[in-house]
Scaffold this active site. Structure first.
Site, PDB file in Angstrom:
ATOM      1  N   LYS A 180       1.102  -1.356  -0.133  1.00 52.52           N
ATOM      2  CA  LYS A 180       0.357  -0.018   0.091  1.00 52.52           C
ATOM      3  C   LYS A 180       0.231   1.064   0.102  1.00 52.52           C
ATOM      4  CE  LYS A 180      -3.653  -1.908   2.308  1.00 52.52           C
ATOM      5  NZ  LYS A 180      -4.512  -2.039   3.435  1.00 52.52           N
ATOM      6  N   SER A 237     -10.262   2.903   6.346  1.00 54.01           N
ATOM      7  CA  SER A 237     -10.833   1.810   7.530  1.00 54.01           C
ATOM      8  C   SER A 237     -10.521   1.635   8.774  1.00 54.01           C
ATOM      9  CB  SER A 237     -12.050   0.562   6.844  1.00 54.01           C
ATOM     10  OG  SER A 237     -10.706   0.139   7.103  1.00 54.01           O
ATOM     11  N   SER A 260      -8.721  -4.479   7.751  1.00 51.84           N
ATOM     12  CA  SER A 260      -7.162  -4.396   8.003  1.00 51.84           C
ATOM     13  C   SER A 260      -6.814  -5.720   8.400  1.00 51.84           C
ATOM     14  CB  SER A 260      -6.643  -2.915   8.840  1.00 51.84           C
ATOM     15  OG  SER A 260      -7.310  -2.025   8.334  1.00 51.84           O
TER      16      SER A 260
END
Lengths: 252, 129
Positions: free
Chosen positions: A51, A147, A187
Site C-alpha cells: 500500500k 477503515s 485491516s
C-alpha cells in the site's frame, strides 16, 4: 518535529485496499505505515499487498480506498513528478504532489475513490499531507486514513509527542497499525513501514507480522471406534429385471 | 441531473448524419449517462475558457487573441486523416507535453484494433464524399 501519518483502511465497492498507515513525522523525516490487506467486500482478496507507493526518491504515498484508483493515481503522480523533475531540474516538493493529486481527484468529483497520504522530505523539510477522494487535503503532524483510521488514530492521540526518536516513532507507528489490524476487519496481515529522511527512504516491507497463523495445539481427529455401534440391521433389496434394451454405440 | 437539449448534430447542414454517426436517439442526447460525462467532455474547453478570460482581464484582449491564433495554426498541422498525428506543436503550446493524463494511457490510437478506411476518410475530409 515528528509527524505521523497513518493511512488506514477503507472499504469500498470492488476490490478495495483497506489501509492502515501511520505516519509519523520526525524532526527530520516522516514515517509511513500501512497494513497489507486488500478486501473485496467481506473477502480478503490479497493478504500481502503493497500500500505504500513510491512517487519520488524521497516522497512516498500510502493509498487507501478503491485499490485500482489508488494505484493508478499514485502511478500517474509518479510519472508527472518525474517529468516535472526532468523539466525543472529540481527535486520535487511534497506540496507539488499533493496539489496535482487534489486537482485530479477534484476533477473526478469523488468518483475516483482513493484517499491518499502523501509524505516525504524535500528541500523545505519533512511534510505530511492527506488527500481525500473528493479533493480536500490536510496537513498535520500525524494522520490516519482508511477503515482502520479510528483505531490507529487513537494510539496516536495517546502517545504522540513532538520530536520523538526514530525508534520510538517506529514503535508508535507499528503499534497504531497493529491496533488497526486487530480492531478493524478491513485491516490485517503485516505492518509495512517506510522511513523517509533527508538521507533517503527505507521501505521496511513486513516490518512486523502480528497476525500470524496460530499453531494447532492438539489432534482433533476422532480415533476409529470412538462411536460405539449398538445395533446393526441388514435389509436386502430384491430387484427384478423388468425391462432390458440394447443400444449400439456409433463407433465409426 | 439537468437535461441538456440542443446538442449540435455532427453532420453538415445541422442535421443528423445517419451515414456516419448512426441514428439519433433523443434519450441519449438528452440526459448524460454518467454524472461526469458532460463535465469531462467539456473539461478542456471550460479550462481554456476560464484561462483565456482571466488572461483577458489581466493583460487585455490581445493576449488571448494571439494565443488562440497560435492554437488554430498549430491545430492545422496534421497528417492524413487515417494516420495518427503527434500534435507536437499543439501540445507544446498547451503545456501538455510534460504531463501525463488518462488520455495518454488509455485508448492509445497506436494500439487501436480498428482503422478507418483510408480512401473514404480522405474523400470525406476533402468534401468529395
Amino acid at each position: 518535529k515528528w509527524s505521523v501519518i497513518m493511512p488506514t483502511l477503507i472499504r469500498s465497492v470492488g476490490t478495495n485496499i483497506p489501509r492502515v498507515s501511520k505516519f509519523r513525522g520526525i524532526s527530520d523525516g516522516v514515517i509511513l505505515g500501512a497494513d497489507t490487506r486488500a478486501t473485496d467486500d467481506m473477502v480478503v482478496a490479497d493478504k500481502n499487498c503493497r500500500k505504500i507507493h513510491h512517487i519520488a526518491p524521497r516522497i512516498y504515498c500510502c493509498g487507501a480506498g478503491v485499490a485500482a484508483d489508488a494505484e493508478i493515481a499514485t502511478q500517474m503522480m509518479a510519472s508527472n513528478v518525474e517529468l516535472h523533475t526532468l523539466n525543472t531540474g529540481r527535486p520535487p516538493l511534497v506540496a507539488m504532489v499533493t496539489r496535482q493529486l487534489k486537482q485530479m481527484l477534484f476533477r473526478y468529483q469523488g468518483h475516483m475513490g482513493s484517499s491518499v497520504i502523501v509524505g516525504g522530505v524535500d528541500v523545505t523539510g519533512a511534510h505530511l499531507y492527506s488527500v481525500y477522494p473528493h479533493g480536500s487535503y490536510d496537513k498535520l503532524p500525524f494522520l490516519t486514513m482508511g477503515s482502520g483510521a479510528a483505531a490507529a488514530v487513537s494510539v496516536f492521540e495517546d502517545r504522540f509527542k513532538a520530536n520523538m526518536e526514530l525508534d520510538e516513532a517506529k514503535r508508535l507507528v507499528r503499534d497504531a497499525i497493529t491496533a488497526g489490524i486487530f480492531c478493524d476487519l478491513g485491516s490485517g496481515s503485516n505492518v509495512d513501514l517506510c522511513v523517509i529522511t533527508a538521507a533517503g527512504a527505507e521501505y521496511l516491507r513486513g516490518y512486523d507480522r502480528p497476525a500470524g497463523k496460530g499453531k494447532r495445539e492438539g489432534q482433533y481427529r476422532y480415533k476409529p471406534g470412538t462411536t460405539p455401534v449398538l445395533t446393526k440391521t441388514q435389509t436386502p433389496l430384491s430387484l427384478d429385471v423388468v425391462y432390458e434394451t440394447v443400444q449400439m454405440m456409433d463407433t465409426e | 441531473i439537468v437535461p441538456v437539449a440542443g446538442l449540435c448534430p455532427q453532420g453538415s447542414y445541422g442535421i443528423q448524419d445517419s451515414l456516419r454517426s448512426g441514428f439519433t436517439s433523443v434519450k441519449n442526447e438528452l440526459l448524460p449517462s454518467h454524472p461526469l460525462e458532460l463535465s469531462e467532455k467539456n473539461f478542456v474547453l471550460n479550462q481554456d475558457k476560464m484561462n483565456f478570460s482571466t488572461l483577458r482581464n489581466i493583460q487585455g484582449l490581445h493576449a488571448p487573441l494571439k494565443l488562440q491564433m497560435e492554437y488554430r495554426a498549430a491545430r492545422q498541422i496534421q497528417r492524413l486523416p487515417f494516420l495518427q498525428s503527434s500534435n507536437l506543436a499543439l501540445d507544446t503550446l498547451r503545456g501538455s507535453d510534460d504531463t501525463i493524463g488518462f488520455e495518454d494511457i488509455l485508448s492509445d490510437p497506436a494500439q487501436s484494433e480498428t482503422m478507418g478506411e483510408p480512401h473514404m476518410m480522405v474523400e470525406y475530409k476533402l468534401g468529395l464524399l
